[in-house]
Motif scaffolding. Structure first.
Motif, mmCIF file in Angstrom:
data_model
loop_
_atom_site.group_PDB
_atom_site.id
_atom_site.type_symbol
_atom_site.label_atom_id
_atom_site.label_comp_id
_atom_site.label_asym_id
_atom_site.label_seq_id
_atom_site.Cartn_x
_atom_site.Cartn_y
_atom_site.Cartn_z
ATOM 1 N N LEU A 105 30.395 46.830 -79.491
ATOM 2 C CA LEU A 105 29.434 46.185 -80.412
ATOM 3 C C LEU A 105 29.128 44.578 -81.061
ATOM 4 C CD1 LEU A 105 27.295 48.123 -82.443
ATOM 5 C CD2 LEU A 105 28.573 47.036 -84.538
ATOM 6 N N ASN A 106 30.587 44.065 -80.451
ATOM 7 C CA ASN A 106 30.108 42.801 -81.490
ATOM 8 C C ASN A 106 30.141 41.416 -79.857
ATOM 9 O OD1 ASN A 106 30.707 41.969 -83.705
ATOM 10 N ND2 ASN A 106 31.967 43.668 -83.597
ATOM 11 N N VAL B 268 18.799 35.568 -76.158
ATOM 12 C CA VAL B 268 17.849 34.551 -76.177
ATOM 13 C C VAL B 268 18.110 33.113 -76.663
ATOM 14 C CG1 VAL B 268 17.463 34.192 -79.370
ATOM 15 C CG2 VAL B 268 17.567 36.612 -77.717
ATOM 16 N N PHE C 157 13.782 24.590 -89.218
ATOM 17 C CA PHE C 157 14.932 26.173 -89.648
ATOM 18 C C PHE C 157 16.034 25.877 -90.516
ATOM 19 C CE2 PHE C 157 16.346 29.715 -87.205
ATOM 20 C CZ PHE C 157 16.503 30.804 -88.094
ATOM 21 N N LEU D 52 21.465 46.515 -84.921
ATOM 22 C CA LEU D 52 22.752 45.588 -84.840
ATOM 23 C C LEU D 52 23.758 45.134 -86.108
ATOM 24 C CD1 LEU D 52 22.236 44.831 -80.857
ATOM 25 C CD2 LEU D 52 23.787 46.333 -81.822
ATOM 26 N N LEU D 53 22.336 43.986 -86.351
ATOM 27 C CA LEU D 53 22.630 43.661 -87.082
ATOM 28 C C LEU D 53 23.448 43.482 -88.492
ATOM 29 C CD1 LEU D 53 20.680 39.963 -86.561
ATOM 30 C CD2 LEU D 53 22.818 40.906 -85.763
ATOM 31 N N ALA E 220 24.550 46.890 -88.583
ATOM 32 C CA ALA E 220 26.339 47.884 -88.704
ATOM 33 C C ALA E 220 27.461 47.544 -89.006
ATOM 34 C CB ALA E 220 26.231 47.776 -86.878
ATOM 35 N N ALA F 4 30.170 46.761 -88.648
ATOM 36 C CA ALA F 4 31.440 46.029 -87.769
ATOM 37 C C ALA F 4 31.152 45.309 -87.048
ATOM 38 C CB ALA F 4 31.847 47.546 -86.710
ATOM 39 N N THR F 5 29.714 45.128 -87.560
ATOM 40 C CA THR F 5 29.054 43.914 -86.624
ATOM 41 C C THR F 5 29.736 42.690 -87.979
ATOM 42 O OG1 THR F 5 26.921 44.416 -85.568
ATOM 43 C CG2 THR F 5 27.450 42.116 -86.276
ATOM 44 N N ARG F 6 29.922 41.339 -86.530
ATOM 45 C CA ARG F 6 30.233 40.337 -88.029
ATOM 46 C C ARG F 6 29.924 39.177 -86.954
ATOM 47 N NH1 ARG F 6 35.449 39.753 -87.259
ATOM 48 N NH2 ARG F 6 36.261 37.849 -87.998
ATOM 49 N N TRP G 31 24.231 35.146 -86.419
ATOM 50 C CA TRP G 31 23.569 36.191 -85.076
ATOM 51 C C TRP G 31 21.861 36.277 -85.800
ATOM 52 C CZ3 TRP G 31 25.678 35.352 -81.235
ATOM 53 C CH2 TRP G 31 26.455 35.360 -80.583
ATOM 54 N N ARG G 32 21.900 35.763 -86.671
ATOM 55 C CA ARG G 32 20.224 36.594 -87.479
ATOM 56 C C ARG G 32 19.140 35.613 -87.188
ATOM 57 N NH1 ARG G 32 19.326 37.237 -94.470
ATOM 58 N NH2 ARG G 32 19.876 35.086 -93.548
ATOM 59 N N THR G 33 20.460 33.758 -87.336
ATOM 60 C CA THR G 33 19.462 32.401 -87.218
ATOM 61 C C THR G 33 19.010 32.497 -86.238
ATOM 62 O OG1 THR G 33 21.079 32.112 -88.973
ATOM 63 C CG2 THR G 33 19.982 30.667 -87.360
ATOM 64 N N VAL G 34 20.263 33.135 -84.955
ATOM 65 C CA VAL G 34 20.093 33.013 -83.514
ATOM 66 C C VAL G 34 19.279 33.874 -83.205
ATOM 67 C CG1 VAL G 34 20.553 33.820 -81.191
ATOM 68 C CG2 VAL G 34 22.582 32.439 -83.184
ATOM 69 N N PHE G 35 18.711 34.570 -83.551
ATOM 70 C CA PHE G 35 17.988 36.060 -83.391
ATOM 71 C C PHE G 35 16.112 35.487 -83.575
ATOM 72 C CE2 PHE G 35 20.747 40.177 -82.514
ATOM 73 C CZ PHE G 35 21.212 39.777 -81.197
ATOM 74 N N MET H 49 15.428 44.640 -91.420
ATOM 75 C CA MET H 49 16.365 44.397 -91.949
ATOM 76 C C MET H 49 16.240 44.511 -93.405
ATOM 77 S SD MET H 49 17.707 41.262 -89.770
ATOM 78 C CE MET H 49 19.706 41.176 -90.877
ATOM 79 N N GLN I 71 17.777 47.958 -95.911
ATOM 80 C CA GLN I 71 18.940 46.860 -96.943
ATOM 81 C C GLN I 71 18.222 48.538 -98.306
ATOM 82 O OE1 GLN I 71 18.591 43.312 -97.033
ATOM 83 N NE2 GLN I 71 20.117 43.046 -94.903
#
Lengths: 273, 316
Positions: free
Chosen positions: A10-11, A21, A255, B118-119, B121, B123-125, B130-134, B202, B206
């Motif tokens: 998953l990770n 991205v 941002f 995915l975000l 889930a 188990a996601t670290r 990643w939210r920022t990146v996406f 998301m 939630q």
């Protein structure tokens, strides 16, 4: 064991998507520092082996990017400051002041949300031409000084202001403007921040309308200038990457600094149900 | 503004609350009027009135001669629409726009939902990172990233073909072939936009009560079943909102082809808004261009009501 494997998979997946991205933006930033003619070789280089600032030097001297940057800053800041003031006045009134026709006006505004912006562009151009505003900053600023989204965003937030807070001020003799500026505005500050960022981002990134009304080279905003430069300099990948970097860097920095307000602002509505 | 939407239109529940408030007066009139007047005047004069004017304009032969002297303006009834429907390039633009919306829309919504799942889930670290990146592509300037992607799509030197070559695919002439130009633009649009709807999904995820999942688990429902029978129905209103707003945005396709392909090759990325822009602001046929604008409006309206109806049926 199976669970651990799932976690790792998953990770890994999230990380791969994340890199994919970011890749276009990272490559843009790398190519911006590559010497002319080196980005487009086989295999494509991922990092500048001999980093240089030549691309930026050429952009800001011969191609006058500084001028376009200044145009973008002036227009975006004007739209943001006027927009925040007018939208917050209206949003507050729709939430907290009772007046004839309030519900009907709100409904009418919301119905307007589904109309594509392009539908009115042709008459709007003629209207601004009548006022001799074509090829001025005002042609871009004026139509964006108020927005239905902005009003609605402030209204939703202002609904939570307690009535007795406002009434207490009135009993103390405060006029309506005084109530708005010294009580309402400080209370709704979080939504003002979100509104300001959203307004700035959309003003900075706007393309089609500035392309239509800014007819002279001297008035171009960065997106308009980049669209035109990119067709004239198709071969100069490094130069165009530097120009793109200059265009997106301000909004990416904004941002990075204010992402909680931005993402929070979008989530706020969804969570309200 | 096309892609910036506030999520408050969706929840009908919030509309029901009737806000109280006082009715103060200012200079002889309700104070509220003074507060809404400036913003409403701007919106009326520069957004709503032009929409109606555009409808009127589409019944005239407004062109470069009328631009010089309004006395050259004539009322022509439905001639512009008649002419438009007999213009082959209009049908090409319509087909391309629908292709972009019907493929790009579902793809973009699915990507957003996938990324949100995915975000969210357990188990996601590094979720915040990643939210920022996406989300980062959402705030970038469309014109600038379109310029970047044009180089990524370069047949010989582009990173995308380089990657595909490693998988023994290609090389694909992305920007030069009528078959691949539109898919290439769709891919860029999905990359640029999926982060926005991801955040909305998301928020939707939630707000689903944990107990529903726990109950389903007790009943022995597999993760797949839990997704289809708990997650998806609970996300219904979110889907409607995301679907409608995404579609409205996608119908306005303009900057990507303007920068990357100029509508080509062979008009394969020529869109309705490009047709309107060219006719109106390059050839100054404002009457004719207004008829294009109204076809765009009608399409948006039709697509929105179809979505509303579909949603209602699946909810019933």
């Amino acid at each position: 064991m199976k669970r651990l494997l799932k976690t790792v998979l998953l990770n890994a997946m999230v990380a791969i998507i994340g890199l994919a991205v970011l890749a276009p933006l990272l490559w843009m930033a790398a190519a911006a520092f590559m010497p002319r003619g080196t980005a487009q070789t086989t295999p494509p280089p991922l990092v500048p082996h001999h980093p240089t600032l030549d691309n930026f030097r050429e952009l800001f001297t011969r191609l006058r990017l500084g001028r376009y940057f200044a145009n973008s800053v002036v227009i975006s800041l004007a739209i943001t400051s006027i927009g925040v003031l007018l939208n917050s006045m209206a949003g507050y009134a729709f939430a907290k002041l009772r007046f004839g026709g309030r519900a009907a006006l709100m409904k009418g505004l919301l119905a307007g949300l589904i109309v594509p912006l392009q539908v009115g562009m042709l008459p709007l151009f003629l209207l601004l031409k009548q006022f001799h505003l074509i090829n001025t900053y005002w042609a871009v600023i004026i139509p964006s000084m108020a927005s239905i989204y902005g009003i609605f965003m402030v209204r939703q937030y202002a609904l939570s202001i307690p009535d007795n807070l406002l009434d207490a001020a009135r009993i103390d003799g405060a006029g309506e403007w005084r109530v708005f500026f010294s009580i309402v505005l400080p209370v709704i500050r979080p939504v003002l921040a979100t509104l300001a960022i959203f307004t700035f981002l959309s003003a900075w990134n706007d393309f089609m309308w500035p392309l239509i009304v800014l007819t002279g080279n001297d008035r171009y905003t960065l997106p308009v200038a980049m669209a035109i430069l990119s067709t004239e300099h198709v071969q100069d990948a490094e130069l165009m990457m530097a120009g793109s970097l200059v265009t997106v860097l301000p909004v990416l920095v904004l941002f990075a600094a204010l992402q909680r307000q931005i993402i929070g602002g979008i989530m706020m509505g969804g969570l309200k149900e | 503004m096309a892609y910036l939407l506030i999520t408050d239109v969706a929840p009908a529940a919030t509309q029901k609350q009737v806000p109280t408030g006082s009715q103060p007066r200012l200079w002889g009139l309700p104070a509220g009027w003074w507060f809404v007047a400036p913003a409403l005047a701007i919106i009326f004069l520069f957004f709503l009135a032009p929409i109606f004017a555009s409808l009127l304009l589409s019944f005239t032969d407004f062109d470069i001669y009328a631009l010089a002297d309004w006395r050259n303006l004539r009322f022509v009834g439905l001639d512009n629409y008649h002419q438009l429907f007999n213009t082959p390039r209009f049908w090409t633009a319509l087909k391309n726009t629908l292709y972009f919306v019907l493929l790009g829309g579902p793809l973009s919504v699915a990507t957003s939902l996938g990324a949100a799942l995915l975000l969210e889930a357990k188990a996601t670290r590094f979720k915040a990172l990643w939210r920022t990146v996406f989300f980062a592509p959402v705030v970038t300037t469309l014109v600038a990233v379109a310029v970047v992607w044009r180089y990524l799509y370069h047949t010989q030197y582009g990173l995308i073909n380089h990657l595909l070559a490693a998988l023994h695919i290609g090389p694909i002439d992305w920007m030069g072939s009528p078959r691949w130009a539109m898919p290439a633009i769709i891919l860029l649009a999905v990359w640029k936009n999926f982060g926005y709807n991801m955040v909305i999904f998301m928020a939707g995820l939630q707000s689903i009560p944990r107990e529903l999942y726990e109950a389903a688990e007790v009943d022995g429902a597999s993760p797949t079943r839990r997704f289809w029978h708990v997650t998806m129905p609970m996300l219904g209103p979110t889907f409607l909102f995301v679907g409608v707003t995404t579609m409205i945005g996608l119908f306005q396709l303009f900057a990507e082809p303007y920068v990357m392909t100029q509508g080509g090759p062979l008009d394969s990325t020529y869109s309705l808004v490009m047709l309107m822009y060219e006719q109106g602001f390059r050839w100054w046929r404002l009457g004719f261009a207004s008829s294009v604008a109204f076809v765009l409006f009608a399409l948006t309206l039709a697509a929105t009501s179809i979505q509303l109806r579909l949603q209602r049926r699946s909810a019933a």
